[in-house]
Design a protein around this motif. Structure first.
Motif, PDB file in Angstrom:
ATOM      1  N   THR A 102       0.532  -1.705   0.066  1.00  7.60           N
ATOM      2  CA  THR A 102       0.043   0.103  -0.393  1.00  7.60           C
ATOM      3  C   THR A 102       1.330   1.367   0.061  1.00  7.60           C
ATOM      4  O   THR A 102       0.653   2.347  -0.492  1.00  7.60           O
ATOM      5  CB  THR A 102      -0.762  -0.135   1.271  1.00  7.60           C
ATOM      6  OG1 THR A 102      -0.197  -0.534   2.438  1.00  7.60           O
ATOM      7  CG2 THR A 102      -1.466  -0.900   0.684  1.00  7.60           C
TER       8      THR A 102
ATOM      9  N   GLY B 274       0.929   3.066  -3.842  1.00  2.62           N
ATOM     10  CA  GLY B 274      -0.167   3.509  -4.063  1.00  2.62           C
ATOM     11  C   GLY B 274       0.139   5.011  -4.327  1.00  2.62           C
ATOM     12  O   GLY B 274       0.855   6.443  -3.235  1.00  2.62           O
TER      13      GLY B 274
ATOM     14  N   TYR C 116       1.207  -2.406   8.041  1.00  5.05           N
ATOM     15  CA  TYR C 116       0.944  -1.218   6.867  1.00  5.05           C
ATOM     16  C   TYR C 116       1.400  -0.175   7.286  1.00  5.05           C
ATOM     17  O   TYR C 116       2.130   0.727   6.538  1.00  5.05           O
ATOM     18  CB  TYR C 116      -0.717  -1.074   7.209  1.00  5.05           C
ATOM     19  CG  TYR C 116      -1.523  -2.571   6.479  1.00  5.05           C
ATOM     20  CD1 TYR C 116      -1.129  -2.848   5.333  1.00  5.05           C
ATOM     21  CD2 TYR C 116      -2.242  -3.433   7.178  1.00  5.05           C
ATOM     22  CE1 TYR C 116      -1.809  -3.832   4.510  1.00  5.05           C
ATOM     23  CE2 TYR C 116      -2.742  -4.869   7.076  1.00  5.05           C
ATOM     24  CZ  TYR C 116      -2.797  -4.228   4.835  1.00  5.05           C
ATOM     25  OH  TYR C 116      -2.938  -5.730   4.591  1.00  5.05           O
TER      26      TYR C 116
ATOM     27  N   ASN D 174      -3.763   1.250   5.115  1.00  9.83           N
ATOM     28  CA  ASN D 174      -4.128  -0.289   4.765  1.00  9.83           C
ATOM     29  C   ASN D 174      -5.209  -0.299   3.278  1.00  9.83           C
ATOM     30  O   ASN D 174      -5.481  -0.977   2.516  1.00  9.83           O
ATOM     31  CB  ASN D 174      -5.382  -0.928   5.756  1.00  9.83           C
ATOM     32  CG  ASN D 174      -5.503  -1.785   5.096  1.00  9.83           C
ATOM     33  OD1 ASN D 174      -5.076  -2.981   4.790  1.00  9.83           O
ATOM     34  ND2 ASN D 174      -7.182  -2.650   5.907  1.00  9.83           N
ATOM     35  N   GLY D 175      -5.025   1.064   2.636  1.00 10.34           N
ATOM     36  CA  GLY D 175      -5.736   1.547   1.688  1.00 10.34           C
ATOM     37  C   GLY D 175      -4.571   2.774   0.860  1.00 10.34           C
ATOM     38  O   GLY D 175      -3.199   2.334   1.079  1.00 10.34           O
ATOM     39  N   PHE D 176      -4.816   2.375  -0.588  1.00 10.42           N
ATOM     40  CA  PHE D 176      -3.894   2.777  -1.552  1.00 10.42           C
ATOM     41  C   PHE D 176      -4.020   4.066  -1.864  1.00 10.42           C
ATOM     42  O   PHE D 176      -2.782   4.957  -2.705  1.00 10.42           O
ATOM     43  CB  PHE D 176      -4.067   2.137  -2.790  1.00 10.42           C
ATOM     44  CG  PHE D 176      -3.318   1.008  -2.899  1.00 10.42           C
ATOM     45  CD1 PHE D 176      -2.046   0.355  -3.247  1.00 10.42           C
ATOM     46  CD2 PHE D 176      -4.335   0.070  -2.242  1.00 10.42           C
ATOM     47  CE1 PHE D 176      -1.676  -0.745  -2.740  1.00 10.42           C
ATOM     48  CE2 PHE D 176      -3.419  -1.497  -1.923  1.00 10.42           C
ATOM     49  CZ  PHE D 176      -2.193  -2.169  -2.782  1.00 10.42           C
TER      50      PHE D 176
ATOM     51  N   ASN E  15      -7.262   0.040  -4.897  1.00  6.34           N
ATOM     52  CA  ASN E  15      -7.458  -0.715  -4.148  1.00  6.34           C
ATOM     53  C   ASN E  15      -6.645  -1.542  -5.415  1.00  6.34           C
ATOM     54  O   ASN E  15      -7.287  -2.381  -6.209  1.00  6.34           O
ATOM     55  CB  ASN E  15      -8.069  -2.439  -3.958  1.00  6.34           C
ATOM     56  CG  ASN E  15      -8.115  -3.324  -3.512  1.00  6.34           C
ATOM     57  OD1 ASN E  15      -6.879  -3.893  -3.025  1.00  6.34           O
ATOM     58  ND2 ASN E  15      -9.032  -4.184  -2.087  1.00  6.34           N
TER      59      ASN E  15
ATOM     60  N   ARG F  41      -3.664  -4.339  -5.102  1.00  8.55           N
ATOM     61  CA  ARG F  41      -3.305  -4.796  -4.565  1.00  8.55           C
ATOM     62  C   ARG F  41      -2.448  -6.267  -5.036  1.00  8.55           C
ATOM     63  O   ARG F  41      -3.162  -6.609  -6.112  1.00  8.55           O
ATOM     64  CB  ARG F  41      -3.970  -5.997  -3.089  1.00  8.55           C
ATOM     65  CG  ARG F  41      -3.839  -5.255  -1.868  1.00  8.55           C
ATOM     66  CD  ARG F  41      -5.040  -5.939  -0.665  1.00  8.55           C
ATOM     67  NE  ARG F  41      -3.722  -5.547   0.828  1.00  8.55           N
ATOM     68  CZ  ARG F  41      -4.477  -5.307   0.772  1.00  8.55           C
ATOM     69  NH1 ARG F  41      -5.537  -4.461   0.573  1.00  8.55           N
ATOM     70  NH2 ARG F  41      -4.339  -4.707   2.299  1.00  8.55           N
TER      71      ARG F  41
END
Length: 371
Positions: free
Chosen positions: A129, A132, A186, A275-277, A303, A305
């Motif tokens: 992440t 991102g 993360y 935890n996100g991008f 997202n 991943r």
């Protein structure tokens, strides 16, 4: 449609997290493709083969490792299984990309690094992440001086655990689990990519509740014995001289989950949920005295991943450094386990591994094709 020569991926473990990997490898990333999958629950592997038109279904992980067409083994098993799968893959001569964490203990992590070095193989993994749009934009703002000299950071991951919603939450409370080992990767990964490596940590940990009851389906009413700390507080001393705090817990009722802040001599940056991008990102400067939302200046805000896996594949193809290598995942593991070791010893613990940030992301002309 894939174009040119692709790097072939063999997947071990087709549980919940595998869906987004399979979706993105199939439809987003152009230079990697899934050659085959295996899972202890064969029906899961069969469903993945059918849905994503995967060429091979392996009976065991050893069949994956023995396939000469497999370039990288993608280890999507549970945390306490990471070592067993990754070590056997390395012994078989395969490059490995693992879900987080690198291993369930520091000793296991050391052995994986030793094997990778001995075999001359690539070893790396999640989280990706930090690659991102959100964290990369924050890195650009910090590196460009928008908050002046970084002096500190604060990270919070606060929730009441997974037993009320996750279909199979027991492993979160067993060896390799807990809020730090589950969500800490993360936060720590994002922070070291923003502020650099960590030189020492101090921690205090506890297990607030000896047992938890599952209230989600299908295991409603099952009682779990808690074997890991579920309330973890830590202080990180960065190599740069900045100081960070981190708090992760499965014990607290709270109306949100994530908060991540970086403090500088000339401003404060509110960093997106690692935890996100994507975003949002907020910057406070003394000239205005209030926060302004900043635009994202990099790709992969959704997202994404498997972005780190695609980066490893590109490194394998071109020889350029990998952004998700074990130098990062091992450093993160040493920091996270350091909080428990510090708590047990009642003193500050030095971090022996060194971390140097890799190059920032590059906005490419084609989505799914890395620099």
């Amino acid at each position: 449609m894939k174009t040119g020569k692709t790097v072939k991926i063999g997947i071990v473990g087709v549980g919940a997290i595998s869906g987004i990997y399979l979706e993105n490898i199939t439809n987003m990333f152009q230079e990697i493709e899934v050659l085959g999958v295996c899972d202890l629950i064969r029906e899961r592997a069969e469903a993945a083969v059918e849905k994503y038109n995967i060429p091979k279904l392996y009976e065991t992980m050893y069949d994956v490792f023995a396939d000469p067409e497999v370039d990288i083994v993608l280890n999507l098993t549970r945390p306490y299984e990471h070592f067993g799968v990754s070590s056997e893959a390395l012994k078989a001569g395969k490059h490995v990309y693992s879900e987080k964490p690198l291993a369930a203990t520091l000793e296991e992590g050391k052995e994986l690094v030793r094997l990778a070095q001995e075999k001359g193989l690539m070893l790396g993994g999640a989280p990706d992440t930090f690659m991102g749009a959100g964290i990369q934009t924050c890195r650009k703002l910090i590196d460009s001086g928008f908050i002046g000299t970084p002096v500190g950071s604060a990270a919070f991951m606060i929730c009441r655990g997974h037993e009320s919603w996750h279909p199979d939450p027991e492993f979160y409370y067993k060896h390799g689990g807990g809020p730090m080992m589950d969500m800490g990767p993360y936060y720590v990964t994002a922070l070291i990519n923003l502020l650099g490596g960590v030189s020492a940590v101090t921690g205090v940990t506890k297990t607030s509740f000896a047992q938890r009851m599952i209230t989600s389906q299908p295991k409603n009413g099952t009682v779990i014995d808690v074997d890991v700390p579920t309330y973890v507080t830590g202080i990180m001393q960065y190599e740069s001289g900045a100081v960070g705090t981190i708090f992760t817990t499965f014990d607290v009722h709270y109306d949100s989950q994530a908060r991540l802040e970086v403090y500088g001599s000339e401003g404060t940056l509110i960093v997106p949920d690692p935890n996100g991008f994507g975003g949002p990102i907020k910057l406070l400067r003394p000239e205005e005295g209030k926060y302004y939302e900043m635009p994202l200046t990099f790709g992969y805000a959704g997202n994404s991943r498997a972005l780190g896996l695609a980066d490893m594949a590109k490194s394998l193809q071109t020889g350029r450094p990998c952004r998700t290598t074990y130098q990062q995942t091992y450093h993160v593991l040493e920091v996270m386990t350091g909080f428990q070791r510090s708590s047990d010893a009642g003193r500050t613990i030095a971090i022996e591994s060194k971390f140097e940030r890799q190059a920032p992301m590059v906005n490419g002309a084609l989505k799914g094709v890395l620099d």
